[in-house]
Write a protein that holds these residues in place. Structure first.
Motif, mmCIF file in Angstrom:
data_model
loop_
_atom_site.group_PDB
_atom_site.id
_atom_site.type_symbol
_atom_site.label_atom_id
_atom_site.label_comp_id
_atom_site.label_asym_id
_atom_site.label_seq_id
_atom_site.Cartn_x
_atom_site.Cartn_y
_atom_site.Cartn_z
ATOM 1 N N UNK A 345 32.826 31.281 30.261
ATOM 2 C CA UNK A 345 33.073 31.434 31.706
ATOM 3 C C UNK A 345 32.750 30.136 32.438
ATOM 4 N N UNK A 346 31.898 29.319 31.844
ATOM 5 C CA UNK A 346 31.494 28.061 32.475
ATOM 6 C C UNK A 346 32.598 27.003 32.379
ATOM 7 N N UNK A 347 33.193 26.849 31.172
ATOM 8 C CA UNK A 347 34.203 25.803 30.970
ATOM 9 C C UNK A 347 35.625 26.314 31.157
ATOM 10 N N UNK A 348 35.832 27.640 31.073
ATOM 11 C CA UNK A 348 37.176 28.200 31.215
ATOM 12 C C UNK A 348 37.857 28.465 29.886
ATOM 13 N N UNK A 349 37.213 28.101 28.777
ATOM 14 C CA UNK A 349 37.801 28.329 27.445
ATOM 15 C C UNK A 349 38.050 29.825 27.205
ATOM 16 N N UNK A 350 39.250 30.140 26.746
ATOM 17 C CA UNK A 350 39.585 31.518 26.389
ATOM 18 C C UNK A 350 39.998 32.411 27.543
ATOM 19 N N UNK A 351 39.915 31.933 28.767
ATOM 20 C CA UNK A 351 40.224 32.796 29.918
ATOM 21 C C UNK A 351 41.713 33.099 30.021
ATOM 22 N N UNK A 352 42.550 32.158 29.589
ATOM 23 C CA UNK A 352 44.003 32.395 29.612
ATOM 24 C C UNK A 352 44.366 33.539 28.669
ATOM 25 N N UNK A 353 43.757 33.530 27.482
ATOM 26 C CA UNK A 353 43.999 34.610 26.508
ATOM 27 C C UNK A 353 43.483 35.939 27.054
ATOM 28 N N UNK A 354 42.351 35.890 27.736
ATOM 29 C CA UNK A 354 41.794 37.110 28.337
ATOM 30 C C UNK A 354 42.737 37.688 29.389
ATOM 31 N N UNK A 355 43.272 36.843 30.264
ATOM 32 C CA UNK A 355 44.161 37.317 31.326
ATOM 33 C C UNK A 355 45.439 37.929 30.747
#
Length: 408
Positions: A345-355
């Motif tokens: 959540x800090x760097x944004x890694x993996x958030x695209x896959x989550x969305x």
């Protein structure tokens, strides 16, 4: 001229006391967590003692030998008190104070103190006060001979009440008033929930162990501006913000209070209306601190509390957060989750896959319609716009052609 007095906060120096039972729990790990709680409450841990026992000592929590050790440690370390890792009974609390002649606290007291300091909204303050009162009510001790002043009025005259009886009556009356206020707030919360359900916007509740990164995730996705610190229970009050997923649809994200092992029953009861945001959500987003060595036990605690809240069989996305602090590329396994994703959540890694996964789950709860509406039925299209997601809208000679996703 009068003497100037210097005032400053007294920092409590405490010794942690735990009992290692044969129940699979690692008491050292629990005391590490208790130390974090004490730090969050503003105290300093100067020592710790663990005793292995089959069960807690019914009178003093720990045995006589350990009491002697603690007595010596208090003098050596100049400690101002002790904190026991479990909720003490009224008798244990009183006996320990008598034996050690020092301030005695338990895990519940520390958690309640943190909650009292962190509550900002009127609802949060009422919930914390109610939990504190219910906790204190069972631990009142007084002198039998001490009489209190009568409340006055018809029906109150007589020989008087003992102080402990008066205190209990005052607490009961206060709890009763707070209960009425909480019911009013809960009715308001239900009204808001109904409005959300009427507009058919998907709701996702963010749950997880305290300090797993729930508020950081909400801030990263929605710029919510919620306080996020590397502390236990940094935020108590639920925050709801709108999130626009890749296909343009709006989702409401609700951050909830963090869970913890041995969470006091009084707090679960008091915060039930807040925690039930998860019960009324369509999707559960479970945030896990993947850098914590007790990650599996934290996951177990979260599901136990969700079960006690009767959250039900909702689709769960488990996010293994803080991947920037973990060297391994392997994502954890959560058999109860529909999908597990490694994120930061800090760097944004993996958030695209989550969305994308969030979008897929929402789509699973919808059906696609392709229909031609007569111009006389154009009013129905407004309902589709309000409750669904219009993909295509064409005005033809024989009517209006609509392709849209609609909730099943």
């Amino acid at each position: 001229m009068g003497k100037v007095l210097s005032t400053q906060d007294i920092i409590e120096k405490v010794i942690l006391v735990g009992v290692q039972l044969d129940n699979g729990e690692n008491e050292e790990s629990l005391l590490d967590e208790l130390e974090e709680l004490v730090k969050t409450a503003g105290g300093v841990v100067v020592g710790r003692i663990i005793q292995s026992r089959e069960q807690f000592h019914p009178a003093t929590y720990i045995g006589k030998g350990k009491l002697d050790e603690i007595r010596v440690l208090i003098d050596e370390l100049d400690a101002t008190g002790i904190v026991c890792d479990d909720e003490l009974s009224p008798a244990q609390l009183k006996n320990l104070e008598d034996e050690l002649n020092t301030k005695v606290m338990d895990r519940t007291m520390v958690i309640l103190d943190i909650f009292a300091a962190r509550a900002n909204t009127s609802e949060g303050k009422i919930q914390v006060e109610m939990a504190q009162l219910k906790y204190r009510m069972t631990r009142l001790s007084g002198f039998g001979k001490a009489l209190s002043r009568l409340g006055g009025g018809i029906g109150t005259r007589g020989p008087g009440e003992k102080k402990i009886e008066t205190d209990r009556r005052i607490i009961r009356e206060r709890i009763s008033r707070l209960s009425v206020q909480l019911k009013e707030i809960e009715q308001h919360r239900q009204t808001i929930r109904k409005k959300r359900q009427n507009i058919s916007t998907p709701i996702a509740a963010i749950v997880g162990y305290t300090n797993a990164g729930k508020s950081t995730l909400l801030n990263k996705l929605t710029d919510a501006g919620v306080l996020s610190e590397d502390k236990l229970f940094a935020t108590l009050d639920p925050t709801t913000r709108a999130l626009i997923i890749p296909d343009g649809e709006k989702v409401l994200l609700t951050d909830t209070v963090g869970f913890i092992r041995k969470l006091p029953h009084h707090l679960i009861e008091a915060f039930k209306s807040t925690l039930q945001e998860a019960k009324f959500a369509d999707i559960i987003i479970h945030v896990v601190d993947s850098s914590n060595p007790d990650m599996d036990k934290h996951i177990k605690t979260v599901y136990e509390i969700l079960e006690s809240l009767e959250v039900g069989d909702k689709p769960i996305i488990t996010l293994y957060n803080k991947s920037d602090l973990v060297q391994s590329n392997i994502c954890g396994i959560d058999p109860k989750a529909k999908q597990t994703i490694k994120i930061s959540a800090k760097t944004g890694e993996g958030l695209e896959a989550f969305l994308k996964e969030l979008q897929n789950i929402i789509r699973d709860g919808c059906q696609k319609i392709e229909q031609l509406f007569a111009y006389a039925d154009a009013g129905k299209i407004q309902s589709i716009r309000e409750y669904g997601k219009v993909l295509k809208e064409e005005y033809r000679e024989d009517g209006i052609y609509i392709e849209a996703w609609m909730p099943k």
